[in-house]
Scaffold this active site. Structure first.
Site, PDB file in Angstrom:
ATOM      1  N   GLU A 294      -4.745   2.258   5.535  1.00  0.00           N
ATOM      2  CA  GLU A 294      -3.374   2.736   5.729  1.00  0.00           C
ATOM      3  C   GLU A 294      -2.694   2.032   6.898  1.00  0.00           C
ATOM      4  O   GLU A 294      -1.529   1.632   6.814  1.00  0.00           O
ATOM      5  CB  GLU A 294      -3.367   4.253   5.943  1.00  0.00           C
ATOM      6  CG  GLU A 294      -3.916   5.074   4.790  1.00  0.00           C
ATOM      7  CD  GLU A 294      -3.247   4.763   3.453  1.00  0.00           C
ATOM      8  OE1 GLU A 294      -2.106   4.259   3.436  1.00  0.00           O
ATOM      9  OE2 GLU A 294      -3.880   5.019   2.416  1.00  0.00           O
ATOM     10  N   HIS A 382      -2.473  -1.066  -7.292  1.00  0.00           N
ATOM     11  CA  HIS A 382      -3.836  -0.718  -6.892  1.00  0.00           C
ATOM     12  C   HIS A 382      -4.877  -1.399  -7.780  1.00  0.00           C
ATOM     13  O   HIS A 382      -6.055  -1.458  -7.412  1.00  0.00           O
ATOM     14  CB  HIS A 382      -4.039   0.796  -6.937  1.00  0.00           C
ATOM     15  CG  HIS A 382      -3.215   1.539  -5.929  1.00  0.00           C
ATOM     16  ND1 HIS A 382      -1.935   1.975  -6.213  1.00  0.00           N
ATOM     17  CD2 HIS A 382      -3.485   1.902  -4.651  1.00  0.00           C
ATOM     18  CE1 HIS A 382      -1.455   2.589  -5.141  1.00  0.00           C
ATOM     19  NE2 HIS A 382      -2.363   2.553  -4.184  1.00  0.00           N
TER      20      HIS A 382
END
Length: 480
Positions: A294, A382
């Site tokens: 992140e 993703h």
């Protein structure tokens, strides 16, 4: 004046003194006197042996000038400080801790940063010349530890405030972790009208969490540890101080929403947010590689700013997977050892696979691409990230079956050629330089090949073994 007395089991005493001169506190004048059980003098340890007398205790520089200097020092140290608040009045002292003892003003300037968190700076001003002698963080840092959910007991740098401790690290840009209280943001499009809280975690004894979800601080320990480790990785390996490269900390929100199966980075708040998971598919999403993932989105947003769609989006996600994995290896934490699995700590039996993604052979998740094709850009980012993840694994470790750190991997190539790895350290240096120097918002996989070859040339030379390995690893995932 006596500040403290320590008595050993045999009756020996260690008496700590502070000193004054003409009624003024002496900074750096403290000493410890050691006495035998009988009271006989054994010796002393002194902060300074210099004479403490100063010629005058009347300042030539006024308190207002010292206070103004302290305020400027606070603004310079914390660029996001938006408001200064009245602080303690400047105090005359004798400074014996920075060379020849001299008369000085000690001033602590206080304020709030743009998030409303307290910040402070203590400044010593020469009371004769007006020059700044020294300055330091006015909020005391303290070494604590935390029992995390995934990483065992980990060290934490915290901030002492009164009789309690805050889960805020002044050694890493005042990065902190707060409790979102299971609330969510109220957003319209990309604009959040109401943001879930980030109530700063505090603790009485500086030992945080219990290692279980029963204690809300346990997830906070993981998040803060992940932030700290990611900060250290980028600083110590790549020379980047902070996500933005400006020395300023981000912050974490844990316990976001109810049974929330996600974690995300937001540029708008410069923060990471972690859900608790539903307990069936995911546990709390605060694992180390997730934190590194992140925060690396933040690095990308401040550098290449890769678009979050098409092949650029796949490269954006892959950058976070690659760097998050390298953060995990960098930590060398035996409770959560490095591997090439993404999110292996957070998945539960309900997920059906032992990890979110697999860098050695991305298609093991049944959705990600091992090899580039013209249709890769149409996949969810993703899954299109699989091509770059596969490249990164091959560049670091090479192709074929092997066991690394007790984990079995098998990485086939798309062109049938064998690849010899050059190691994780070189992978990280090449990818980071390519990201920060050559990639742009619209970089495609072909562009990433060019960028990493340029980076390899810069770092190791044209025609080097590293350059050849980069070219071979891209060809092995069908990027030519």
């Amino acid at each position: 004046s006596v500040r403290d007395v320590l008595i050993d089991p045999d009756g020996s005493q260690h008496v700590r003194y502070d000193r004054t001169f003409a009624g003024l506190p002496v900074l750096g004048g403290d000493l410890v006197v050691h006495l035998a059980p009988s009271g006989a003098y054994r010796g002393a340890d002194r902060a300074t042996t210099a004479p403490l007398a100063v010629r005058t205790t009347t300042p030539a520089v006024g308190a207002d000038a010292a206070a103004a200097q302290a305020g400027q020092a606070l603004l310079a140290a914390d660029g996001r400080t938006t408001t200064l608040q009245p602080g303690a009045a400047p105090q005359l002292v004798v400074d014996a801790g920075h060379g020849t003892p001299r008369l000085a003003w000690q001033t602590t300037a206080a304020g709030q940063d743009y998030l409303g968190n307290p910040v402070a700076r203590t400044v010593l001003t020469d009371a004769t010349t007006g020059r700044q002698i020294a300055d330091w963080d006015g909020l005391e840092t303290a070494a604590g530890d935390g029992a995390s959910l995934y990483g065992g007991t980990v060290p934490l740098e915290t901030t002492q405030s009164g009789g309690a401790y805050q889960l805020k690290d002044p050694t890493r840009g005042n990065t902190y972790t707060g409790d979102a209280a299971n609330k969510t943001d109220l957003c319209i499009g990309s604009i959040c009208i109401v943001r879930a809280p980030a109530t700063l975690f505090t603790d009485a004894d500086n030992h945080w969490g219990t290692g279980t979800t029963a204690d809300r601080a346990s997830a906070a320990v993981d998040a803060q540890y992940g932030t700290n480790t990611t900060w250290d990785y980028y600083k110590n390996v790549h020379g980047r101080t902070g996500i933005g490269g400006d020395g300023k900390g981000s912050y974490n929100r844990v316990h976001y929403g109810s049974n929330y199966n996600n974690a995300f980075w937001q540029d708008s708040c410069f923060c990471m947010t972690y859900g608790d998971g539903d307990g069936s598919v995911f546990g709390p999403l605060v694992a180390l590689d997730v934190a590194g993932h992140e925060m690396s989105h933040g690095v990308t947003s401040r550098t290449a700013k890769l678009n979050y769609s098409g092949e650029s989006g796949g490269l954006n996600e892959a950058t976070s997977d690659i760097m998050g994995t390298l953060v995990e290896w960098y930590a060398a934490n035996p409770a959560d050892p490095g591997d090439y699995l993404i999110g292996e700590e957070i998945v539960k039996p309900g997920f059906g696979k032992p990890a979110l993604r697999f860098m050695d052979q991305p298609s093991k998740d049944t959705k990600s691409a091992d090899c580039w094709s013209s249709s890769v850009g149409g996949l969810d980012v993703h899954y299109s990230s699989g091509v770059a993840n596969h490249f990164a694994y091959l560049l670091a470790e090479g192709s074929g079956a092997k066991v690394i750190g007790g984990v079995s991997y098998n990485s086939p190539t798309c062109n049938g050629a064998g690849v010899t790895g050059i190691g994780r350290d070189k992978l990280g240096k090449i990818w980071y330089r390519a990201l920060t120097t050559y990639m742009t918002s619209t970089t495609t996989y072909a562009g990433a090949r060019t960028a990493t070859l340029k980076a390899a040339t810069d770092l190791y030379g044209a025609g080097s073994a590293e350059y050849t390995a980069v070219a071979g690893a891209w060809s092995a995932v069908a990027v030519n």
